[in-house]
Design a protein around this motif. Structure first.
Motif, PDB file in Angstrom:
ATOM      1  N   UNK A  98       0.828  -1.194   0.000  1.00 57.05           N
ATOM      2  CA  UNK A  98       0.000   0.000   0.000  1.00 57.05           C
ATOM      3  C   UNK A  98       0.864   1.245   0.000  1.00 57.05           C
ATOM      4  N   UNK A  99       1.968   1.192   0.784  1.00 58.12           N
ATOM      5  CA  UNK A  99       2.876   2.330   0.840  1.00 58.12           C
ATOM      6  C   UNK A  99       3.512   2.572  -0.514  1.00 58.12           C
ATOM      7  N   UNK A 100       3.924   1.459  -1.158  1.00 60.31           N
ATOM      8  CA  UNK A 100       4.572   1.574  -2.462  1.00 60.31           C
ATOM      9  C   UNK A 100       3.621   2.144  -3.503  1.00 60.31           C
ATOM     10  N   UNK A 101       2.306   1.849  -3.340  1.00 59.80           N
ATOM     11  CA  UNK A 101       1.334   2.266  -4.324  1.00 59.80           C
ATOM     12  C   UNK A 101       0.719   3.634  -4.004  1.00 59.80           C
ATOM     13  N   UNK A 102       1.047   4.221  -2.868  1.00 57.77           N
ATOM     14  CA  UNK A 102       0.464   5.507  -2.500  1.00 57.77           C
ATOM     15  C   UNK A 102       1.106   6.616  -3.329  1.00 57.77           C
ATOM     16  N   UNK A 103       0.328   7.298  -4.164  1.00 63.55           N
ATOM     17  CA  UNK A 103       0.922   8.334  -5.007  1.00 63.55           C
ATOM     18  C   UNK A 103       1.296   9.568  -4.207  1.00 63.55           C
ATOM     19  N   UNK A 142       2.218   9.394  -8.965  1.00 61.03           N
ATOM     20  CA  UNK A 142       2.027  10.838  -8.885  1.00 61.03           C
ATOM     21  C   UNK A 142       0.520  11.097  -8.903  1.00 61.03           C
ATOM     22  N   UNK A 143       0.035  11.783  -7.890  1.00 61.94           N
ATOM     23  CA  UNK A 143      -1.399  11.966  -7.716  1.00 61.94           C
ATOM     24  C   UNK A 143      -1.927  13.052  -8.652  1.00 61.94           C
TER      25      UNK A 143
END
Length: 320
Positions: free
Chosen positions: A22-27, A62-63
């Motif tokens: 989840x951390x890796x995928x958090x933009x 990137x969000x």
């Protein structure tokens, strides 16, 4: 108790993996909700495909929402001007390839590659020679043999492209004089290869993929220094007897004066993006080789490429 301990350990492991994933995928937060990615390519062209595939995966890191804008005309000159006059706030970028160097050197443009700021490089791309499957050419030698007898017609994407220069350098190395016909995009070039107007085209795997998979075209050689991993049976131009080696860079540039906070976000996000297993499946299938050049080094890389290219064009008499 033993089963309970195992179950607890497995659950803890899964929980840790999930948290890590989840951390890796958090933009990372970005100052703009929408980012425009500009290309000089027509829809379906190499840079267009590069941006559209990348835009599907970037939001994981990137969000923001990434949209592609095709600004055609002037062999990339209009797209460079679009970027050069955009705000330097990280909301607009341009897909860099050698084309924007050649366009700047070969044309009197309002803005040149020196008027924009290289951001980061993503890939090294393969340039390949292809022909129609039902045509008379089985090898690159067949093409050269015909050019020695009746000149022939070769095709490239546009006048100020690495593809065009690849064809011109091959002509020089093989001592033949075919007409090299330029096009505004890879789609138009493909049509003229398929209908027999052109003997060969020079292009990139991403834009050739549909016709390759449909069995409509045959690869004859690659300008890479070594054979492509995805097409090991295809020889290099050099091992075919012609000392021409070229590789295409693919990255992004922004308007001059990009804030350090913006360049830092991209420098950190791009390696994560290229390590993404889902994205790797996409770009490896297109024979793209990950080649990250961060912001602080990419500027020098582009400047050096421009200087070397200008020297070659002067040496060959293209530039005075």
């Amino acid at each position: 108790m033993r089963h309970l301990a195992i179950a607890t350990a497995v659950a803890a492991s899964l929980s840790a993996w999930s948290a890590s994933n989840a951390t890796a995928q958090t933009p990372v937060d970005y100052p703009h909700k929408v980012v425009t990615l500009v290309t000089h390519s027509s829809p379906g062209g190499g840079s267009d495909v590069f941006l559209r595939e990348m835009a599907k995966h970037l939001p994981k890191y990137i969000k923001a929402t990434f949209i592609v804008e095709n600004v055609q005309g002037g062999s990339g000159a209009r797209a460079i001007s679009r970027l050069a006059t955009a705000p330097a706030d990280g909301s607009v970028f341009y897909a860099t390839t050698p084309t924007y160097i050649y366009t700047s050197l070969l044309s009197k443009t309002q803005h040149s590659y020196k008027d924009v700021e290289p951001l980061v490089n993503f890939f090294t791309d393969s340039e390949v020679i292809y022909t129609r499957t039902d045509g008379p050419f089985k090898t690159l030698k067949d093409v050269i043999d015909k050019a020695q007898v009746s000149r022939g017609r070769w095709g490239a994407a546009n006048p100020a492209s690495l593809e065009r220069q690849a064809a011109e350098q091959l002509k020089k190395a093989a001592a033949v004089f075919p007409a090299v016909v330029s096009h505004e995009g890879g789609g138009d070039l493909m049509i003229n290869v398929l209908n027999g107007t052109l003997d060969i085209g020079v292009g990139e795997i991403p834009e050739l993929r549909p016709q390759l998979e449909g069995g409509k075209i045959r690869l004859l050689a690659t300008f890479d220094p070594q054979r492509m991993e995805a097409f090991p049976a295809i020889p290099t131009v050099k091992e075919s007897g012609y000392a021409v080696v070229l590789e295409k860079f693919r990255g992004l540039a922004g308007p001059k004066g990009l804030p350090p906070a913006i360049t830092k976000i991209w420098d950190e996000a791009v390696p994560k993006l290229l390590a993404d297993p889902d994205y790797q499946k996409v770009y490896k299938a297109e024979s793209l080789v990950a080649n990250v050049i961060p912001h602080d080094k990419y500027q020098g890389f582009v400047q050096n490429f421009g200087s070397v290219t200008e020297a070659f064009l002067k040496e060959s008499g293209v530039l005075k």
